[in-house]
Every structure is written in structure tokens, then in C-alpha cells.
Design a protein around this motif. Structure first.
Motif, PDB file in Angstrom:
ATOM      1  N   GLY A  56      44.977  32.952  34.616  1.00 51.05           N
ATOM      2  CA  GLY A  56      45.961  33.965  34.989  1.00 51.05           C
ATOM      3  C   GLY A  56      45.401  35.060  35.886  1.00 51.05           C
ATOM      4  N   LEU A  57      44.074  35.033  36.148  1.00 50.92           N
ATOM      5  CA  LEU A  57      43.471  36.085  36.987  1.00 50.92           C
ATOM      6  C   LEU A  57      44.054  36.048  38.395  1.00 50.92           C
ATOM      7  CD1 LEU A  57      39.605  36.181  36.304  1.00 50.92           C
ATOM      8  CD2 LEU A  57      41.248  38.035  35.951  1.00 50.92           C
ATOM      9  N   GLN A  58      44.507  37.205  38.860  1.00 48.12           N
ATOM     10  CA  GLN A  58      45.076  37.297  40.206  1.00 48.12           C
ATOM     11  C   GLN A  58      43.952  37.554  41.219  1.00 48.12           C
ATOM     12  OE1 GLN A  58      48.460  36.833  40.848  1.00 48.12           O
ATOM     13  NE2 GLN A  58      48.398  36.185  38.703  1.00 48.12           N
ATOM     14  N   PRO A  59      44.157  37.135  42.485  1.00 49.68           N
ATOM     15  CA  PRO A  59      43.119  37.355  43.513  1.00 49.68           C
ATOM     16  C   PRO A  59      42.715  38.832  43.631  1.00 49.68           C
ATOM     17  CG  PRO A  59      44.834  35.903  44.353  1.00 49.68           C
ATOM     18  CD  PRO A  59      45.301  36.369  43.007  1.00 49.68           C
ATOM     19  N   ARG A  60      43.641  39.759  43.318  1.00 53.26           N
ATOM     20  CA  ARG A  60      43.335  41.185  43.467  1.00 53.26           C
ATOM     21  C   ARG A  60      42.888  41.810  42.140  1.00 53.26           C
ATOM     22  NH1 ARG A  60      41.531  41.778  47.331  1.00 53.26           N
ATOM     23  NH2 ARG A  60      42.100  43.921  47.807  1.00 53.26           N
ATOM     24  N   THR A 166      41.097  39.904  27.859  1.00 51.94           N
ATOM     25  CA  THR A 166      42.398  40.485  27.549  1.00 51.94           C
ATOM     26  C   THR A 166      42.735  41.555  28.589  1.00 51.94           C
ATOM     27  OG1 THR A 166      43.614  41.896  25.995  1.00 51.94           O
ATOM     28  CG2 THR A 166      41.229  42.007  25.893  1.00 51.94           C
ATOM     29  N   PRO A 167      44.014  41.616  29.004  1.00 55.91           N
ATOM     30  CA  PRO A 167      44.394  42.617  30.012  1.00 55.91           C
ATOM     31  C   PRO A 167      44.079  44.040  29.549  1.00 55.91           C
ATOM     32  CG  PRO A 167      46.187  41.049  29.652  1.00 55.91           C
ATOM     33  CD  PRO A 167      45.157  40.759  28.606  1.00 55.91           C
ATOM     34  N   ALA A 168      44.099  44.273  28.234  1.00 55.89           N
ATOM     35  CA  ALA A 168      43.835  45.624  27.717  1.00 55.89           C
ATOM     36  C   ALA A 168      42.422  46.092  28.053  1.00 55.89           C
ATOM     37  CB  ALA A 168      44.044  45.644  26.197  1.00 55.89           C
ATOM     38  N   MET A 169      41.495  45.144  28.272  1.00 54.80           N
ATOM     39  CA  MET A 169      40.100  45.505  28.560  1.00 54.80           C
ATOM     40  C   MET A 169      39.755  45.356  30.042  1.00 54.80           C
ATOM     41  SD  MET A 169      38.820  46.522  25.720  1.00 54.80           S
ATOM     42  CE  MET A 169      37.032  46.428  25.786  1.00 54.80           C
ATOM     43  N   ALA A 170      40.747  45.073  30.885  1.00 55.22           N
ATOM     44  CA  ALA A 170      40.467  44.841  32.313  1.00 55.22           C
ATOM     45  C   ALA A 170      39.799  46.063  32.943  1.00 55.22           C
ATOM     46  CB  ALA A 170      41.755  44.483  33.055  1.00 55.22           C
ATOM     47  N   GLY A 171      40.250  47.270  32.537  1.00 55.86           N
ATOM     48  CA  GLY A 171      39.675  48.494  33.099  1.00 55.86           C
ATOM     49  C   GLY A 171      38.212  48.653  32.750  1.00 55.86           C
ATOM     50  N   SER A 172      37.859  48.454  31.484  1.00 58.40           N
ATOM     51  CA  SER A 172      36.448  48.629  31.106  1.00 58.40           C
ATOM     52  C   SER A 172      35.603  47.444  31.581  1.00 58.40           C
ATOM     53  CB  SER A 172      36.292  48.890  29.608  1.00 58.40           C
ATOM     54  OG  SER A 172      36.614  47.761  28.873  1.00 58.40           O
ATOM     55  N   ASN A 173      36.197  46.252  31.705  1.00 53.29           N
ATOM     56  CA  ASN A 173      35.468  45.132  32.325  1.00 53.29           C
ATOM     57  C   ASN A 173      35.063  45.496  33.756  1.00 53.29           C
ATOM     58  OD1 ASN A 173      35.840  43.506  30.047  1.00 53.29           O
ATOM     59  ND2 ASN A 173      37.604  42.427  30.907  1.00 53.29           N
ATOM     60  N   ALA A 174      35.979  46.171  34.477  1.00 53.13           N
ATOM     61  CA  ALA A 174      35.687  46.560  35.870  1.00 53.13           C
ATOM     62  C   ALA A 174      34.586  47.617  35.912  1.00 53.13           C
ATOM     63  CB  ALA A 174      36.949  47.077  36.549  1.00 53.13           C
ATOM     64  N   VAL A 175      34.552  48.499  34.910  1.00 48.25           N
ATOM     65  CA  VAL A 175      33.486  49.503  34.842  1.00 48.25           C
ATOM     66  C   VAL A 175      32.128  48.800  34.714  1.00 48.25           C
ATOM     67  CG1 VAL A 175      32.482  51.381  33.461  1.00 48.25           C
ATOM     68  CG2 VAL A 175      34.959  51.324  33.870  1.00 48.25           C
TER      69      VAL A 175
END
Ligand SMILES: [Zn+2]
Length: 256
Positions: A56-60, A166-175
Motif C-alpha cells: 500500500g506504500l505510495q510513491p510519495r 502502520t500509518p500511525a507510525m509513518a511520521g516517526s518512521n520518517a524521523v
């Protein structure tokens, strides 16, 4: 005879690896052109949850990392319009060799060679020659409370990032991904390894802030927002992170 042939082949491999690392690095830190970064998603635990998340990961999905570098360059008044360009690579079906825990110098060196060889075999991205490569392993958060340490190596410009599927952790994954990407550019950690507390002043986003604590932002290489002498919070997104002066110097964004 075979012994010499083997040694010769080994020397060629070593020279190639060294040269490629040197070339990639010398181009990467000049910032005259956008740094080309490829992110390779990997199912870290073989779970159905991670599999569904990867598909489900989007290119962006990692645009927040591009925005973070662009915002920080602008905040510093640098004439770099797009410091970093990220491409989402196809899913990699192989697991990378894990770094040794508290390894000796030899063990770390061997892992460095192994991971570069492994990356070379799995790093194809259509239409792109990445300078930095981040391999992101996703884990099902229901079966993993904590993840192994992520690593980023300046040699070969390779990062191994452990992330929650999980989408809930996408922000901290990016960090975490941005932190490891900065390691590949030569930035060093700015937190105390024993306590995880950011080190003053280099690990503080606003070291001149008065009162000093609590801080509002995390210095990206400290990884946490200091709220008291003994407590620091993990930032939820890159919006709560900045590139501090010491890190900016290490990556060639400020004069030493
Ligand atoms: Zn680090």
C-alpha cells in the motif's frame, strides 16, 4: 597460482568498493545538485501485516523527508532549492545482513563489506542511480514492541532502517529514516548513548532558548525533544525536528 588469483580478485573488489564509496560521497556532499536517495521497502518479519503495508506504500510516502531538507535549507538561507530527491524503489524480497551488536572493529568492517555487496545486488531502481540507499524493514507493531537499532553508514552511503508497518507510525518512521540518511552524509549522533538524552548544546534545536527546558523541537541527530534534565520525548513527525548547527557543519551546510 589460484591463491594469487583469489587475492587479485579480492583486491579488485576492495578497490571498486572503495572507489564507489568515495565517488558517491564526494558528489553527495557538494549539494550542487539534489542528492539522489532511494528507499527500498522490505518485509522485516515476513508478516501479512507488513506485506499489506508494503503493497500500500505510495510513491510519495517519503515526501516529508524531501520537505524537511528543503525547509531546513531555506531556514538557513542556503541557496539549495531541492537538497534531496527520494525515489521509492521496488520491494526487496531479501533480508540484509544485520550489523553486529557491539561488534569489534573487524566485525564492523566485515559487516560493512557484506552490506555493500548485498546492497549492490539488490539496489536496482528503474531510471535512477541512487547516491544514498535506505533499506527500510517493516515490522508488525502487534508482535514487535521495540525494534532493533537502525544504522546509517557513511561508507557506501547505506542505511538500514527498522520501521513499524502502520500509518500511525509513518511520521516517526520518517524521523528515523532522515536521521540515518544524515548519518550516511557524515552527521554524528548528538545524544548520550547511556541515557538517550540529547547532549547540550549540539543536540538541542534551540540551545539559546531561555529558559533552556523544555525545548519545543528535536535536533534530528539527537532524535528527541528535551523536556527536562532527565526526560526527552520522541518527535511524532519531522515537523518537530530541525537540523542544528553542528549537524549542518558536518553535512557541509555551514563553514566549519
Ligand atoms: Zn544515530
Amino acid at each position: 597460482m589460484f591463491k594469487y588469483l583469489r587475492i587479485a580478485i579480492l583486491l579488485v573488489i576492495l578497490a571498486t568498493v572503495a572507489e564507489e564509496a568515495w565517488l558517491a560521497h564526494s558528489h553527495a556532499v557538494s549539494w550542487s545538485r539534489p542528492l539522489q536517495v532511494a528507499i527500498y521497502p522490505i518485509n522485516g518479519d515476513g508478516s501479512a501485516v507488513a506485506d499489506a503495508y508494503l503493497r500500500g506504500l505510495q510513491p510519495r510516502a517519503f515526501k516529508s523527508i524531501e520537505d524537511f531538507f528543503a525547509d531546513e535549507a531555506r531556514r538557513r538561507g542556503l541557496d539549495i532549492h531541492r537538497p534531496v530527491e527520494i525515489a521509492l524503489a521496488p520491494i526487496v524480497a531479501s533480508l540484509p545482513p544485520q550489523p553486529p551488536r557491539d561488534g569489534s572493529a573487524i566485525e564492523n568492517l566485515l559487516w560493512g563489506l557484506k552490506i555493500r555487496y548485498w546492497a549492490w545486488r539488490h539496489d536496482g531502481v528503474p531510471g535512477m542511480r541512487p547516491q544514498a540507499r535506505l533499506f527500510v524493514l517493516y515490522f508488525d507493531p502487534a508482535t514487535h514492541d521495540a525494534l532493533p537499532h537502525s544504522v546509517g553508514s557513511e561508507r557506501g552511503m547505506i542505511g538500514l532502517v527498522n520501521a513499524f508497518a502502520t500509518p500511525a507510525m509513518a511520521g516517526s518512521n520518517a524521523v528515523v529514516a532522515a536521521h540515518e540518511l544524515l548519518h550516511t552524509l557524515g552527521a554524528t549522533d548528538k545524544y548520550d548513548l547511556a541515557s538517550d538524552q540529547p547532549v547540550f548544546p549540539d543536540g538541542y534545536a534551540e540551545p539559546a532558548r531561555a529558559p533552556r527546558l523544555p525545548q519545543q523541537f528535536a535536533e534530528i541527530m539527537a532524535g528527541r525533544i528535551p523536556v527536562s534534565e532527565s526526560d526527552a520525548e520522541i518527535p511524532a513527525t519531522l515537523g518537530a525536528c530541525v537540523i542544528g548547527d553542528a549537524t549542518a557543519r558536518e553535512i557541509g551546510w555551514m563553514k566549519p
